[in-house]
Design a protein around this motif. Structure first.
Motif, mmCIF file in Angstrom:
data_model
loop_
_atom_site.group_PDB
_atom_site.id
_atom_site.type_symbol
_atom_site.label_atom_id
_atom_site.label_comp_id
_atom_site.label_asym_id
_atom_site.label_seq_id
_atom_site.Cartn_x
_atom_site.Cartn_y
_atom_site.Cartn_z
ATOM 1 N N TYR A 30 -29.050 -24.492 7.329
ATOM 2 C CA TYR A 30 -29.279 -23.058 7.223
ATOM 3 C C TYR A 30 -28.579 -22.473 6.004
ATOM 4 O O TYR A 30 -29.159 -21.697 5.254
ATOM 5 C CB TYR A 30 -28.788 -22.362 8.501
ATOM 6 C CG TYR A 30 -28.818 -20.864 8.408
ATOM 7 C CD1 TYR A 30 -30.021 -20.171 8.503
ATOM 8 C CD2 TYR A 30 -27.656 -20.129 8.217
ATOM 9 C CE1 TYR A 30 -30.051 -18.797 8.414
ATOM 10 C CE2 TYR A 30 -27.671 -18.761 8.144
ATOM 11 C CZ TYR A 30 -28.871 -18.100 8.235
ATOM 12 O OH TYR A 30 -28.896 -16.723 8.127
ATOM 13 N N MET A 31 -27.305 -22.854 5.802
ATOM 14 C CA MET A 31 -26.560 -22.360 4.642
ATOM 15 C C MET A 31 -27.178 -22.859 3.332
ATOM 16 O O MET A 31 -27.214 -22.132 2.346
ATOM 17 C CB MET A 31 -25.098 -22.806 4.702
ATOM 18 C CG MET A 31 -24.363 -22.204 5.860
ATOM 19 S SD MET A 31 -24.335 -20.421 5.690
ATOM 20 C CE MET A 31 -22.797 -20.056 6.420
ATOM 21 N N ARG A 32 -27.663 -24.081 3.335
ATOM 22 C CA ARG A 32 -28.296 -24.627 2.148
ATOM 23 C C ARG A 32 -29.601 -23.877 1.829
ATOM 24 O O ARG A 32 -29.923 -23.662 0.662
ATOM 25 C CB ARG A 32 -28.577 -26.109 2.358
ATOM 26 C CG ARG A 32 -28.743 -26.867 1.072
ATOM 27 C CD ARG A 32 -28.990 -28.333 1.323
ATOM 28 N NE ARG A 32 -27.801 -28.979 1.846
ATOM 29 C CZ ARG A 32 -27.793 -30.156 2.423
ATOM 30 N NH1 ARG A 32 -28.927 -30.819 2.579
ATOM 31 N NH2 ARG A 32 -26.681 -30.687 2.840
ATOM 32 N N ALA A 33 -30.335 -23.476 2.869
ATOM 33 C CA ALA A 33 -31.580 -22.746 2.653
ATOM 34 C C ALA A 33 -31.325 -21.310 2.175
ATOM 35 O O ALA A 33 -32.135 -20.741 1.443
ATOM 36 C CB ALA A 33 -32.401 -22.714 3.936
ATOM 37 N N LYS A 34 -30.207 -20.732 2.585
ATOM 38 C CA LYS A 34 -29.889 -19.363 2.190
ATOM 39 C C LYS A 34 -29.174 -19.411 0.865
ATOM 40 O O LYS A 34 -29.103 -18.673 0.054
ATOM 41 C CB LYS A 34 -29.007 -18.667 3.234
ATOM 42 C CG LYS A 34 -29.752 -18.300 4.465
ATOM 43 C CD LYS A 34 -30.703 -17.214 4.129
ATOM 44 C CE LYS A 34 -31.449 -16.748 5.345
ATOM 45 N NZ LYS A 34 -32.292 -15.643 5.071
ATOM 46 N N ASP B 20 -35.600 -16.835 9.764
ATOM 47 C CA ASP B 20 -34.599 -17.879 9.536
ATOM 48 C C ASP B 20 -33.471 -17.809 10.570
ATOM 49 O O ASP B 20 -33.042 -18.834 11.104
ATOM 50 C CB ASP B 20 -34.002 -17.770 8.137
ATOM 51 C CG ASP B 20 -34.984 -18.155 7.064
ATOM 52 O OD1 ASP B 20 -35.941 -18.904 7.371
ATOM 53 O OD2 ASP B 20 -34.808 -17.706 5.923
ATOM 54 N N GLU B 21 -33.014 -16.604 10.857
ATOM 55 C CA GLU B 21 -31.946 -16.440 11.840
ATOM 56 C C GLU B 21 -32.447 -16.762 13.251
ATOM 57 O O GLU B 21 -31.718 -17.358 14.051
ATOM 58 C CB GLU B 21 -31.375 -15.026 11.789
ATOM 59 C CG GLU B 21 -30.537 -14.751 10.560
ATOM 60 C CD GLU B 21 -31.353 -14.507 9.289
ATOM 61 O OE1 GLU B 21 -32.574 -14.256 9.383
ATOM 62 O OE2 GLU B 21 -30.754 -14.570 8.201
ATOM 63 N N ARG C 15 -36.807 -11.751 10.014
ATOM 64 C CA ARG C 15 -35.569 -12.474 10.337
ATOM 65 C C ARG C 15 -35.871 -13.842 10.942
ATOM 66 O O ARG C 15 -35.157 -14.326 11.826
ATOM 67 C CB ARG C 15 -34.731 -11.665 11.340
ATOM 68 C CG ARG C 15 -34.250 -10.356 10.836
ATOM 69 C CD ARG C 15 -33.147 -10.627 9.890
ATOM 70 N NE ARG C 15 -32.539 -9.371 9.452
ATOM 71 C CZ ARG C 15 -31.552 -9.324 8.633
ATOM 72 N NH1 ARG C 15 -31.047 -10.441 8.163
ATOM 73 N NH2 ARG C 15 -31.063 -8.183 8.246
#
Length: 130
Positions: A126-130, A54-55, A52
């Motif tokens: 973060y949203m772009r990476a996910k 990234d989070e 986890r």
């Protein structure tokens, strides 16, 4: 808008300052991932944390950026290179572009500027990476 305390009278940051400022967060993410991978080899219970990462980086990034925006009117990367944020209002326009712009005291950013900066600097990547 950014102000840099450059001694040569130039108020705009150089290309190299802007490029380094843009890449410092990705460098920190890679360093955090490497540190978690190495630590999980020594301590196997950290494999769940490394899964986890990234989070975990998002949480740490939000804490760092919010503290930096509150204390220095700049993100961590901007503060590292001597840059700061100034709201682009008509009352600041005369002072921002004057020769003594880096000398006037920084007013704290409004909370809506801080929240929008946090969203743009942390949640969007973060949203772009996910």
């Amino acid at each position: 808008m950014f102000l840099t305390p450059a001694g040569n009278g130039e108020l705009r940051p150089s290309f190299f300052e802007m490029y380094a400022q843009q890449n410092i967060v990705t460098t920190l993410r890679g360093a955090q991932q490497y540190a978690l991978d190495v630590a999980s080899l020594r301590f196997p219970f950290l494999f769940r944390v490394a899964a986890r990462s990234d989070e975990l980086f998002l949480i740490l990034h939000i804490l760092l950026e919010s503290n930096s925006l509150l204390k220095s009117n700049a993100t961590v990367a901007e503060a590292f290179y001597g840059l700061r944020r100034v709201p682009a209002t008509s009352e600041n326009a005369d002072r921002v572009f004057s020769a003594q712009a880096h000398r006037f005291p920084a007013r704290p950013l409004r909370s809506r500027y801080i929240v929008s900066s946090l969203v743009c600097e942390t949640l969007v990547p973060y949203m772009r990476a996910k």
